[in-house]
Design a protein around this motif. Sequence first.
Motif, PDB file in Angstrom:
ATOM      1  N   THR A 163       0.840  -1.205   0.000  1.00 27.08           N
ATOM      2  CA  THR A 163       0.000   0.000   0.000  1.00 27.08           C
ATOM      3  C   THR A 163       0.873   1.252   0.000  1.00 27.08           C
ATOM      4  OG1 THR A 163      -1.657  -1.202   1.255  1.00 27.08           O
ATOM      5  CG2 THR A 163      -1.845   1.197   1.278  1.00 27.08           C
ATOM      6  N   PHE A 164       1.971   1.203   0.758  1.00 26.76           N
ATOM      7  CA  PHE A 164       2.892   2.349   0.799  1.00 26.76           C
ATOM      8  C   PHE A 164       3.459   2.625  -0.602  1.00 26.76           C
ATOM      9  CE2 PHE A 164       7.356   3.749   1.000  1.00 26.76           C
ATOM     10  CZ  PHE A 164       7.161   5.026   1.518  1.00 26.76           C
ATOM     11  N   PHE A 165       3.943   1.580  -1.283  1.00 29.86           N
ATOM     12  CA  PHE A 165       4.526   1.808  -2.611  1.00 29.86           C
ATOM     13  C   PHE A 165       3.460   2.253  -3.617  1.00 29.86           C
ATOM     14  CE2 PHE A 165       7.958  -0.796  -0.775  1.00 29.86           C
ATOM     15  CZ  PHE A 165       9.002   0.080  -1.004  1.00 29.86           C
ATOM     16  N   GLU A 166       2.245   1.732  -3.480  1.00 32.69           N
ATOM     17  CA  GLU A 166       1.154   2.192  -4.367  1.00 32.69           C
ATOM     18  C   GLU A 166       0.890   3.670  -4.140  1.00 32.69           C
ATOM     19  OE1 GLU A 166      -2.164  -0.372  -3.466  1.00 32.69           O
ATOM     20  OE2 GLU A 166      -1.093  -2.100  -4.299  1.00 32.69           O
ATOM     21  N   LYS A 167       0.932   4.073  -2.876  1.00 28.96           N
ATOM     22  CA  LYS A 167       0.675   5.486  -2.547  1.00 28.96           C
ATOM     23  C   LYS A 167       1.754   6.379  -3.170  1.00 28.96           C
ATOM     24  CE  LYS A 167      -1.180   8.964  -0.537  1.00 28.96           C
ATOM     25  NZ  LYS A 167      -2.525   9.431  -0.858  1.00 28.96           N
ATOM     26  N   VAL A 168       3.021   5.993  -2.979  1.00 31.43           N
ATOM     27  CA  VAL A 168       4.109   6.830  -3.522  1.00 31.43           C
ATOM     28  C   VAL A 168       4.005   6.859  -5.050  1.00 31.43           C
ATOM     29  CG1 VAL A 168       6.608   7.186  -3.632  1.00 31.43           C
ATOM     30  CG2 VAL A 168       5.577   6.287  -1.535  1.00 31.43           C
ATOM     31  N   HIS A 169       3.709   5.713  -5.649  1.00 33.26           N
ATOM     32  CA  HIS A 169       3.536   5.627  -7.103  1.00 33.26           C
ATOM     33  C   HIS A 169       2.462   6.607  -7.559  1.00 33.26           C
ATOM     34  CE1 HIS A 169       1.939   3.710 -10.832  1.00 33.26           C
ATOM     35  NE2 HIS A 169       3.218   3.459 -11.052  1.00 33.26           N
ATOM     36  N   SER A 170       1.356   6.678  -6.813  1.00 31.88           N
ATOM     37  CA  SER A 170       0.236   7.540  -7.223  1.00 31.88           C
ATOM     38  C   SER A 170       0.590   9.023  -7.101  1.00 31.88           C
ATOM     39  CB  SER A 170      -1.011   7.237  -6.376  1.00 31.88           C
ATOM     40  OG  SER A 170      -0.858   7.795  -5.082  1.00 31.88           O
ATOM     41  N   LEU A 171       1.599   9.338  -6.275  1.00 33.78           N
ATOM     42  CA  LEU A 171       1.957  10.755  -6.057  1.00 33.78           C
ATOM     43  C   LEU A 171       3.028  11.252  -7.028  1.00 33.78           C
ATOM     44  CD1 LEU A 171       2.144  10.640  -2.134  1.00 33.78           C
ATOM     45  CD2 LEU A 171       0.454  11.931  -3.473  1.00 33.78           C
ATOM     46  N   LEU A 172       3.683  10.316  -7.739  1.00 33.58           N
ATOM     47  CA  LEU A 172       4.820  10.687  -8.600  1.00 33.58           C
ATOM     48  C   LEU A 172       4.429  10.673 -10.077  1.00 33.58           C
ATOM     49  CD1 LEU A 172       7.690   8.581  -6.951  1.00 33.58           C
ATOM     50  CD2 LEU A 172       7.471  11.083  -6.943  1.00 33.58           C
ATOM     51  N   ARG A 173       5.112  11.481 -10.876  1.00 34.26           N
ATOM     52  CA  ARG A 173       4.920  11.400 -12.331  1.00 34.26           C
ATOM     53  C   ARG A 173       5.753  10.235 -12.866  1.00 34.26           C
ATOM     54  NH1 ARG A 173       9.645  12.407 -14.449  1.00 34.26           N
ATOM     55  NH2 ARG A 173      10.947  14.110 -13.701  1.00 34.26           N
ATOM     56  N   PRO A 174       5.363   9.643 -14.009  1.00 41.02           N
ATOM     57  CA  PRO A 174       6.178   8.565 -14.592  1.00 41.02           C
ATOM     58  C   PRO A 174       7.616   9.053 -14.813  1.00 41.02           C
ATOM     59  CG  PRO A 174       4.076   8.752 -15.730  1.00 41.02           C
ATOM     60  CD  PRO A 174       4.144   9.930 -14.791  1.00 41.02           C
ATOM     61  N   GLY A 175       8.572   8.205 -14.480  1.00 39.45           N
ATOM     62  CA  GLY A 175       9.986   8.556 -14.659  1.00 39.45           C
ATOM     63  C   GLY A 175      10.604   9.238 -13.444  1.00 39.45           C
ATOM     64  N   ALA A 176       9.794   9.575 -12.439  1.00 39.35           N
ATOM     65  CA  ALA A 176      10.314  10.281 -11.254  1.00 39.35           C
ATOM     66  C   ALA A 176      11.198   9.355 -10.424  1.00 39.35           C
ATOM     67  CB  ALA A 176       9.144  10.775 -10.400  1.00 39.35           C
ATOM     68  N   GLY A 177      12.206   9.940  -9.785  1.00 40.85           N
ATOM     69  CA  GLY A 177      13.108   9.169  -8.928  1.00 40.85           C
ATOM     70  C   GLY A 177      12.587   9.109  -7.499  1.00 40.85           C
ATOM     71  N   PHE A 178      12.825   7.981  -6.840  1.00 40.67           N
ATOM     72  CA  PHE A 178      12.423   7.810  -5.441  1.00 40.67           C
ATOM     73  C   PHE A 178      13.579   7.153  -4.701  1.00 40.67           C
ATOM     74  CE2 PHE A 178       9.639   5.095  -2.400  1.00 40.67           C
ATOM     75  CZ  PHE A 178       9.797   6.020  -1.377  1.00 40.67           C
ATOM     76  N   VAL A 179      14.132   7.857  -3.695  1.00 39.63           N
ATOM     77  CA  VAL A 179      15.225   7.293  -2.903  1.00 39.63           C
ATOM     78  C   VAL A 179      14.693   6.952  -1.511  1.00 39.63           C
ATOM     79  CG1 VAL A 179      17.487   7.697  -1.859  1.00 39.63           C
ATOM     80  CG2 VAL A 179      17.008   8.538  -4.166  1.00 39.63           C
TER      81      VAL A 179
END
Length: 293
Positions: A163-179
């Motif tokens: 659920t956490f990764f789905e949430k972060v995915h939903s907040l980012l544009r395609p191609g965005a970096g996540f550290v």
Amino acid sequence: MTIATMPAAHPELDAIRHHYEVGNSFYRLLLGPTMMYSGGYWAADEDLHAAHDEAQLRKIDTFIDLAGAGDARRVLDIGSGWGTMLDRVTRIHGAEQAVGVTLSRTQKEWVDALANPRVAIRVESWEDHRADDPYDAAFCVNALEHFVSASLPAKDRTRRFGTFFEKVHSLLRPGAGFVLHTMTAERQPLNRELLQDLKFLQREEFKDCHIPHLHELTAGVEGLFEVVEIRNERESFSQACRVWLTQLAENRAAAVALEGEEVVARFERYLDIFAYTLEDGYFNNFRIVLTRR
Ligand SMILES: C[S@@+](CC[C@H](N)C(=O)[O-])C[C@H]1O[C@@H](n2cnc3c(N)ncnc32)[C@H](O)[C@@H]1O
């Protein structure tokens, strides 16, 4: 359950505030001027204590490069502490706007006092964060360890990380970096001292916190993010804990005057436990670099 609907005495919220709403003056003595509460990047020949602040800033700058956040329009920091990443990515690196989420009201006061017009800070849980405009980069630095309750059955914990990764995915544009920088637990034989120390962490200092296993995270990432890198950097966190213990010892009388003997002793015990468990390989500290698909 959202913060808005959480009863005032909700145990998850209480547990976070028990630790993160010890006063800002105490944390300033413990952490020093960078107010970073996570691992640092020291060079091999550096004195840990003398180079601590530089090591913290070096870590932030590395993460900003890895996430491609320096020239981003909008950056999100999940579990943003005292806002040092938010301030630096906008003031030094040139990002237009940085938004942080934290559960700590005292951390928000600290960030507000930075008076950086490009920084916004929200007291809310990661799951409640909404954004109409997607982010170009995101960070989550030693905060994920608080996001999933140890009292959930194993299958539900994995689902919750999903659920956490789905949430972060939903907040980012395609191609965005996540550290993501997070401790993980290793399967290791337990001895009596270690068991007692882990019980102390979980029952007294970080109630109900679950330090994930790596496999619990990778299951949630699949299909949503491309994995760019996974590196174990456990020394980055153990070294920081050692420095904070030294800084606390140097400022002990002032820390006791601010928060009392019991709080100081609690911090001394938990920092020592994290330092030795990371050094002995019971815990890791992984740097996970992802790109949003
Ligand atoms: C160890 S601190 C790390 C702070 C910062 N990232 C740093 O590197 O200095 C963990 C942070 O996670 C935040 N946190 C814990 N649970 C949270 C939740 N459910 N939602 C948002 N933030 C949370 C705490 O308030 C705190 O700011």
